[in-house]
Design a protein around this motif. Structure first.
Motif, PDB file in Angstrom:
ATOM      1  N   SER A 387       0.819  -1.215   0.000  1.00  0.00           N
ATOM      2  CA  SER A 387       0.000   0.000   0.000  1.00  0.00           C
ATOM      3  C   SER A 387       0.851   1.263   0.000  1.00  0.00           C
ATOM      4  CB  SER A 387      -0.959  -0.002   1.202  1.00  0.00           C
ATOM      5  OG  SER A 387      -0.230  -0.116   2.401  1.00  0.00           O
ATOM      6  N   SER A 388       2.161   1.129   0.287  1.00  0.00           N
ATOM      7  CA  SER A 388       3.038   2.309   0.224  1.00  0.00           C
ATOM      8  C   SER A 388       3.396   2.667  -1.215  1.00  0.00           C
ATOM      9  CB  SER A 388       4.339   2.042   0.993  1.00  0.00           C
ATOM     10  OG  SER A 388       4.062   1.793   2.340  1.00  0.00           O
ATOM     11  N   GLY A 389       2.991   1.820  -2.172  1.00  0.00           N
ATOM     12  CA  GLY A 389       3.241   2.138  -3.575  1.00  0.00           C
ATOM     13  C   GLY A 389       4.651   1.792  -4.004  1.00  0.00           C
ATOM     14  N   ILE A 390       4.851   1.717  -5.298  1.00  0.00           N
ATOM     15  CA  ILE A 390       6.154   1.323  -5.841  1.00  0.00           C
ATOM     16  C   ILE A 390       6.846   2.492  -6.520  1.00  0.00           C
ATOM     17  CG2 ILE A 390       7.290  -0.202  -7.518  1.00  0.00           C
ATOM     18  CD1 ILE A 390       4.999  -2.238  -6.817  1.00  0.00           C
ATOM     19  N   ASP A 391       6.107   3.238  -7.329  1.00  0.00           N
ATOM     20  CA  ASP A 391       6.723   4.375  -8.035  1.00  0.00           C
ATOM     21  C   ASP A 391       6.947   5.578  -7.119  1.00  0.00           C
ATOM     22  OD1 ASP A 391       6.648   2.848 -10.265  1.00  0.00           O
ATOM     23  OD2 ASP A 391       4.713   3.633 -10.952  1.00  0.00           O
ATOM     24  N   ARG A 392       6.015   5.816  -6.246  1.00  0.00           N
ATOM     25  CA  ARG A 392       6.095   6.918  -5.277  1.00  0.00           C
ATOM     26  C   ARG A 392       6.426   8.252  -5.929  1.00  0.00           C
ATOM     27  NH1 ARG A 392       9.354   3.447  -0.806  1.00  0.00           N
ATOM     28  NH2 ARG A 392       7.793   1.810  -0.679  1.00  0.00           N
ATOM     29  N   ALA A 393       5.535   8.651  -6.816  1.00  0.00           N
ATOM     30  CA  ALA A 393       5.720   9.921  -7.522  1.00  0.00           C
ATOM     31  C   ALA A 393       5.763  11.083  -6.537  1.00  0.00           C
ATOM     32  CB  ALA A 393       4.583  10.127  -8.525  1.00  0.00           C
ATOM     33  N   TRP A 394       5.217  10.888  -5.331  1.00  0.00           N
ATOM     34  CA  TRP A 394       5.089  11.958  -4.342  1.00  0.00           C
ATOM     35  C   TRP A 394       6.356  12.138  -3.514  1.00  0.00           C
ATOM     36  CZ3 TRP A 394       5.901   9.175   0.029  1.00  0.00           C
ATOM     37  CH2 TRP A 394       5.594   7.806  -0.034  1.00  0.00           C
ATOM     38  N   LYS A 395       7.354  11.265  -3.730  1.00  0.00           N
ATOM     39  CA  LYS A 395       8.473  11.270  -2.782  1.00  0.00           C
ATOM     40  C   LYS A 395       9.247  12.593  -2.801  1.00  0.00           C
ATOM     41  CE  LYS A 395      12.029   8.838  -5.446  1.00  0.00           C
ATOM     42  NZ  LYS A 395      11.430   8.130  -6.572  1.00  0.00           N
ATOM     43  N   MET A 396       9.902  12.860  -1.668  1.00  0.00           N
ATOM     44  CA  MET A 396      10.486  14.196  -1.501  1.00  0.00           C
ATOM     45  C   MET A 396      11.698  14.402  -2.404  1.00  0.00           C
ATOM     46  SD  MET A 396      12.576  14.092   2.051  1.00  0.00           S
ATOM     47  CE  MET A 396      13.793  12.841   2.418  1.00  0.00           C
ATOM     48  N   ARG A 397      11.944  15.676  -2.673  1.00  0.00           N
ATOM     49  CA  ARG A 397      13.128  16.043  -3.454  1.00  0.00           C
ATOM     50  C   ARG A 397      14.355  15.919  -2.584  1.00  0.00           C
ATOM     51  NH1 ARG A 397      10.016  20.029  -5.642  1.00  0.00           N
ATOM     52  NH2 ARG A 397      10.610  21.437  -3.944  1.00  0.00           N
ATOM     53  N   GLN A 398      15.416  15.446  -3.180  1.00  0.00           N
ATOM     54  CA  GLN A 398      16.678  15.273  -2.459  1.00  0.00           C
ATOM     55  C   GLN A 398      17.743  15.197  -3.533  1.00  0.00           C
ATOM     56  OE1 GLN A 398      17.210  11.628  -0.236  1.00  0.00           O
ATOM     57  NE2 GLN A 398      17.548  12.760   1.654  1.00  0.00           N
ATOM     58  N   GLU A 399      18.033  16.344  -4.125  1.00  0.00           N
ATOM     59  CA  GLU A 399      18.821  16.312  -5.349  1.00  0.00           C
ATOM     60  C   GLU A 399      20.320  16.377  -5.140  1.00  0.00           C
ATOM     61  OE1 GLU A 399      16.888  19.463  -7.434  1.00  0.00           O
ATOM     62  OE2 GLU A 399      15.158  18.197  -7.921  1.00  0.00           O
ATOM     63  N   ARG A 400      20.734  16.774  -3.950  1.00  0.00           N
ATOM     64  CA  ARG A 400      22.166  16.990  -3.739  1.00  0.00           C
ATOM     65  C   ARG A 400      22.677  16.264  -2.521  1.00  0.00           C
ATOM     66  NH1 ARG A 400      22.666  22.574  -5.849  1.00  0.00           N
ATOM     67  NH2 ARG A 400      20.646  23.158  -6.674  1.00  0.00           N
ATOM     68  N   ARG A 401      22.179  15.049  -2.289  1.00  0.00           N
ATOM     69  CA  ARG A 401      22.606  14.332  -1.088  1.00  0.00           C
ATOM     70  C   ARG A 401      23.973  13.698  -1.275  1.00  0.00           C
ATOM     71  NH1 ARG A 401      20.370   9.086  -0.164  1.00  0.00           N
ATOM     72  NH2 ARG A 401      22.536   8.549  -0.531  1.00  0.00           N
ATOM     73  N   SER A 402      24.837  13.843  -0.274  1.00  0.00           N
ATOM     74  CA  SER A 402      26.154  13.214  -0.312  1.00  0.00           C
ATOM     75  C   SER A 402      26.004  11.727   0.009  1.00  0.00           C
ATOM     76  CB  SER A 402      27.063  13.890   0.712  1.00  0.00           C
ATOM     77  OG  SER A 402      26.444  13.868   1.986  1.00  0.00           O
ATOM     78  N   PRO A 403      27.030  10.928  -0.269  1.00  0.00           N
ATOM     79  CA  PRO A 403      26.955   9.491   0.047  1.00  0.00           C
ATOM     80  C   PRO A 403      26.810   9.232   1.544  1.00  0.00           C
ATOM     81  CG  PRO A 403      28.776   9.952  -1.448  1.00  0.00           C
ATOM     82  CD  PRO A 403      28.265  11.271  -0.988  1.00  0.00           C
ATOM     83  N   ARG A 404      26.215   8.069   1.877  1.00  0.00           N
ATOM     84  CA  ARG A 404      26.114   7.696   3.298  1.00  0.00           C
ATOM     85  C   ARG A 404      27.403   6.961   3.669  1.00  0.00           C
ATOM     86  NH1 ARG A 404      20.295   5.233   1.978  1.00  0.00           N
ATOM     87  NH2 ARG A 404      21.588   4.631   0.216  1.00  0.00           N
TER      88      ARG A 404
END
Length: 417
Positions: A387-404
């Motif tokens: 029910s959480s969906g697969i494509d998740r078009a709504w997911k938040m923007r995070q365009e410049r995240r550094s590696p974990r």
DNA sequence: TCTGGGGTCCTAGGACCC
DNA sequence: TCTGGGGTCCTAGGACCC
């Protein structure tokens, strides 16, 4: 001095620099979730006049012109770095209250001979994170001492005990910079002629109690050096768990709202299980943007009482999605959705019902444990609810995240020689 | 065009009880 | 004319923190 406040300098920006030394000396900015607002700045970025909490789009041009290095929030990295810093602090002083991701109060009652310069140097050497340390007789004064330490070259400052020197220092602290005095109280105090910490310190107790509530009175007493806010050595029991996020793009379809609410329920439930808590009630909320002038704001929430306390995701999902039905309004452009779990009770001693089987109350424990274990080992969302969906078009923007860097083998720092 | 997320505590007022 | 006193619990809203 009985209290030390250790505060990491420009914490998120410093975390980015540890793994990317090219960033030293350059302006660095870290953005909130959804790349919305500025939440951390290096000193160079502060010097450019970029304010805390500014919406990023308002400083985008300035940032580009000044070659500001911009990062999305990388909470996996910051959380892990925080743990390392806190571990070092409690190895020096076990009587430690972790106050936030980048701050800790140390109780020095049992550790009078501790050397704050040594602590500071060790944290820097072992983690790369610069910290400032303020020492004083109370938490509120330790906050003041820390703000002075931040500006000093040694990064450590011990507040004078009493007398003219202390009074002169507190006269330079504006009321809004005092811990516990926010914008509303500051406005009120200024309208009554109280501008500085020194003036607040001298105000009448009854007056403070009446107009600033019991918390305000505590602040006044703490400024006088009388401890009223104890250092909490044991972590407090949680009273609520929230999961919510703004959407990367506006959402109108019910199905997408349903997916995001499901996502938040699963995330919050995982957290509840980690703390061994069960949930008595949950709140689902959805809202459109508060900033749009051209469309009316719509925000609503609905509470669902669970028939029995649980942390079993499928039961929580059922209740939450039913609540969502009650508040969905067609035609709105939603900006954000989330859930709040309240009425948290220990999952270890749950009241059950003699007419029902164990499984009704606790769900399929083996299944949920397996899901949690796999996700812990293989990364979040390796297994998730449909029910959480697969494509998740709504997911938040995070365009410049550094590696974990420190928590994912695949993202570990590589060095070329 | 674009504006974060996750918490805590206090207070006032209403409902309800005897 | 004149309408008790004392308490608990819950909720919503406000203020604050990082």
């Amino acid at each position: 001095m009985t209290v030390a406040l250790v505060d990491c300098n420009n914490f998120y920006a410093s975390c980015e620099r540890v793994f990317n030394p090219k960033l030293w000396g350059k302006p660095v900015v870290v953005l909130s979730n959804n790349d919305g607002c500025v939440v951390a700045r290096s000193n160079e970025a502060k010097a450019l006049g970029i304010k805390m909490g500014t919406p990023f789009f308002q400083v985008r041009d300035l940032a580009a012109k000044q070659q500001v290095q911009i990062f999305s929030s990388n909470y996996t990295l910051y959380g892990d770095m925080s743990r390392r810093v806190m571990d070092i602090l409690s190895s020096f002083v076990p009587d430690t209250e972790i106050y936030s991701i980048d701050e800790a109060f140390l109780s020095l009652k049992r550790f009078k001979n501790i050397d704050p310069h040594h602590i500071r140097a060790t944290v820097k050497q072992w983690t790369g994170i610069p910290v400032s340390i303020g020492l004083a007789p109370t938490k509120t004064l330790a906050k003041v001492a820390n703000s002075i330490a931040k500006k000093s070259s040694s990064g450590v400052y011990c507040l004078p005990e009493e007398g003219k020197e202390l009074e002169a220092l507190l006269s330079k602290i504006e009321v809004e910079d005092i811990w516990g005095i926010g914008p509303q109280r500051a406005l009120f105090l200024r309208s009554h002629g109280i501008q500085t910490a020194q003036e607040l310190r001298l105000c009448n107790d009854h007056w403070a109690r009446k107009h600033l509530s019991i918390m305000g009175l505590r602040t006044v007493l703490e400024l006088r050096g009388i401890p009223c806010i104890p250092i909490e050595l044991a972590p407090a029991t949680k009273k609520s768990i929230t999961s919510s996020l703004s959407f990367g793009q506006k959402v109108t379809a019910y199905k997408e709202l349903e997916e995001s609410v499901s996502f938040h329920v699963a995330r919050a439930a995982e957290k509840a299980r980690r703390y061994e808590l069960a949930v008595e009630a949950l709140v689902v909320f959805i809202q459109t943007s508060r900033f749009r002038q051209d469309k009316p704001y719509y925000g609503n929430s609905q509470t669902a009482i669970l028939p029995y306390p649980t942390a079993y995701t499928p039961d929580l999902l059922r209740a939450a999605l039913k609540a969502l039905e009650g508040i969905y309004r067609e035609g709105c452009e939603y900006a954000k959705a989330g859930v709040i779990f309240t009425g948290l009770v220990s999952a270890k001693c749950l009241q059950t019902n003699i007419y029902e089987s164990d499984e009704t109350f606790h769900g399929d424990q083996a299944l949920i444990k397996a899901i949690d274990q796999i996700n812990r080992k293989k990364g979040r969302n390796t297994l998730f609810f449909g029910s959480s969906g697969i494509d998740r078009a709504w997911k938040m923007r995070q365009e410049r995240r550094s590696p974990r860097y420190t928590t994912q083998w695949s993202e570990i720092l590589t060095v070329h020689i």
